[in-house]
Write an enzyme that holds these catalytic residues in place. Structure first.
Site, PDB file in Angstrom:
ATOM      1  CE  LYS A 182      44.587  39.955  41.338  1.00 10.82           C
ATOM      2  NZ  LYS A 182      43.849  41.131  41.716  1.00 10.82           N
ATOM      3  CG  ASP A 196      40.918  41.247  42.748  1.00  9.63           C
ATOM      4  OD1 ASP A 196      40.751  41.356  41.520  1.00  9.63           O
ATOM      5  OD2 ASP A 196      41.832  41.829  43.353  1.00  9.63           O
ATOM      6  CE1 TYR A 247      41.730  23.844  39.978  1.00  8.11           C
ATOM      7  CE2 TYR A 247      39.723  23.009  38.980  1.00  8.11           C
ATOM      8  CZ  TYR A 247      40.362  23.664  40.008  1.00  8.11           C
ATOM      9  OH  TYR A 247      39.633  24.136  41.068  1.00  8.11           O
ATOM     10  CG  ASP A 277      36.134  24.381  40.325  1.00 13.99           C
ATOM     11  OD1 ASP A 277      34.912  24.121  40.347  1.00 13.99           O
ATOM     12  OD2 ASP A 277      36.989  23.654  40.864  1.00 13.99           O
TER      13      ASP A 277
END
Ligand code: NAD
Length: 353
Positions: free
Chosen positions: A191, A224, A124, A248
Site C-alpha cells: 500500500k 486491496d 508486528y 498474515d
C-alpha cells in the site's frame, strides 16, 4: 540418519494435532529424535513466562522445530509467543502454501497459491505505546514537534518499521523459492501509495532485487486490489510476497479458498533455523474434544521433512493426504466428516505403509 527435531505441542488443539503429526512422521520410517518442549499458557505458572529460554535453546540445538499453535491472550502483559519465537530466532520468511486438493469443498478448484510473508518487521515488530502510558505522552510530544501531528490523548499507537535490509532477504528468498519450485509469477502486495515510507521501502526494494532475477515475472499490486483478485480469480495468482500484517491476513484468506484453516500448513524460515507450524491458531472453541483437523499440522510436518532433505517421505505424506481427501471417508467435522483427530492421522499413517 537420525534427525533431531524440537516438538512444541502448544496449547488449545495444539497437543492433539502435534500427536497426530508425530504419528504420521514416525510412520514414514524417517528417524526423528523428538525433543519435547512445552510453551504457552500452561508453563506460565511454573516458569513465569510462556516462552522459557529452554525452548529457544532446544530449537537452537535442533535447528528445526515442529510447533502447534499457542494462544495469545488478548490485552495481557505477555507478547505473542509466536511473534517472539520468530523474532528471537530471526525467522524472517513465512511460507504458507494454499493448494486445492480434489475432494475438498471449495468454490475455487485449481487454486495453487503460496504466500511468502515478511515475518519480523512491520506492525508486528512489537513497538507499542499503550493509551495513557507516560511513554505514549512523550511520543505524542515528539510527534507534535517532528510532524506537527497531534495524536489524540486517548489513542494507543503501534509503530510500523520496514527496512531495506529486512525486506531484501525475504525478497531474495521469495524469488529463489519461485525459481526452485518452477513458479513463474511473484506478486508483491503493498500500500505504498498511502504508506510511502514503510510500504514504499518494501516495494522499491522488491523491484530493485527483482532485477537480479529476470526469469521470474515480478508484478506489484496494491493489497486491496489483491484482495479483490483473491476473491474473484485466485487461480490466476501464483506466489504472493507481502509485508508481515498483509501476509498474515492474506494467508488465512487463501486457506479459506482451498478448504479452510484445517488444511493450511506453514513454515517460518531464517538463515539458521526453521519452525514448521500450521496457519491456524489454538482453536479454543474445539480444544480437548478430539475433533480438530490435523491435516494442516501433518502437511506442515511434510514441509519439515522436505527441509530435512527427506523429499521422498515428504512426497509420500502429501500423496497420502491427497488420497484421504479424495476418498473422503476419514474427515473431521470442519470438512463435513465425523472422524476424530487421531483417526485421521492413523488413516494417513496406514496409507504410508
Ligand atoms: P483459530 O485459527 O484458532 O480458529 C479460527 C476458527 O477456525 C475457529 O472456529 C476454529 O475452531 C477453527 N479451526 C482452527 N484450526 C482448526 C483445525 N485444525 N480444525 C478444525 N477447525 C479449526 O483462530 P483464533 O480463534 O483467532 O485464535 C485462537 C488463538 O490462537 C488466539 O489466542 C490466537 O492468538 C492464537 N493463534 C496462534 C497462532 C500460532 O500459534 N501460530 C496462529 C493464529 C492464532
Amino acid at each position: 540418519m537420525r534427525h533431531r527435531v524440537t516438538l512444541i505441542p502448544g496449547d488449545g488443539i495444539g497437543p492433539e494435532v502435534a500427536q497426530a503429526a508425530r504419528t504420521v512422521v514416525d510412520a514414514t520410517g524417517v528417524l526423528v529424535e523428538w525433543d519435547f518442549q512445552e510453551a504457552g499458557a500452561a508453563v506460565v505458572r511454573d516458569e513465569g513466562t510462556p516462552l522459557p529460554d529452554r525452548v529457544l535453546d532446544s530449537v537452537r540445538r535442533s535447528r528445526t522445530a515442529l510447533k502447534g499453535p499457542i494462544t495469545t491472550p488478548v490485552g495481557s502483559g505477555f507478547r505473542s509467543v509466536n511473534v517472539a519465537l520468530r523474532q528471537e530466532l530471526d525467522l524472517f520468511a513465512a511460507v504458507r502454501p494454499a493448494r486445492h486438493y480434489p475432494g475438498l469443498p471449495s468454490r475455487h478448484p485449481g487454486v495453487d497459491l503460496v504466500t511468502i510473508r515478511e515475518n519480523t518487521e512491520d506492525l508486528y515488530r512489537g513497538i507499542e505505546f499503550e493509551r495513557g502510558a507516560p511513554d505514549t505522552d512523550r511520543l505524542r510530544t515528539a510527534l507534535l514537534h517532528l510532524a506537527g501531528y497531534r495524536v489524540p490523548d486517548d489513542a494507543g499507537v503501534t509503530v510500523k518499521p520496514i527496512s531495506i535490509t529486512g525486506t531484501r532477504r525475504v525478497v531474495r528468498y521469495a524469488l529463489e523459492y519461485a525459481q526452485r519450485n518452477g513458479r513463474r509469477t511473484v506478486t508483491v502486495g503493498h500500500k505504498a501509495n498511502i504508506m510511502k515510507f514503510s510500504d514504499g521501502v518494501f516495494l522499491a526494494t522488491a523491484l530493485e532485487v527483482a532485477k537480479e532475477y529476470p526469469e521470474v515475472d515480478v508484478r506489484e499490486m496494491q493489497v486491496d486490489e489483491l484482495a479483490m483478485w483473491l476473491a474473484w480469480e485466485p487461480e490466476t495468482l501464483d506466489v504472493l510476497l507481502l509485508p508481515n500484517l498483509y501476509g498474515d491476513i492474506v494467508s488465512d484468506l487463501s486457506a479459506g479458498l482451498v478448504g479452510g484453516l484445517g488444511v493450511a500448513p506453514g513454515a517460518n524460515l531464517g538463515w539458521e533455523y526453521a519452525v514448521f507450524e500450521p496457519v491456524h491458531g489454538s482453536a479454543p472453541d474445539i480444544a480437548g474434544r478430539g475433533v480438530a483437523n490435523p491435516l494442516a499440522m501433518i502437511l506442515s510436518a511434510a514441509m519439515m521433512l522436505r527441509h530435512l532433505s527427506e523429499r521422498e517421505a515428504a512426497a509420500r505424506v502429501e500423496a497420502a493426504v491427497a488420497e484421504l481427501l479424495r476418498d473422503g471417508r476419514s474427515l473431521t467435522p470442519d470438512l463435513g466428516g465425523r472422524a476424530r483427530t487421531l483417526e485421521v492421522a492413523e488413516a494417513v499413517a496406514r496409507s504410508l505403509a
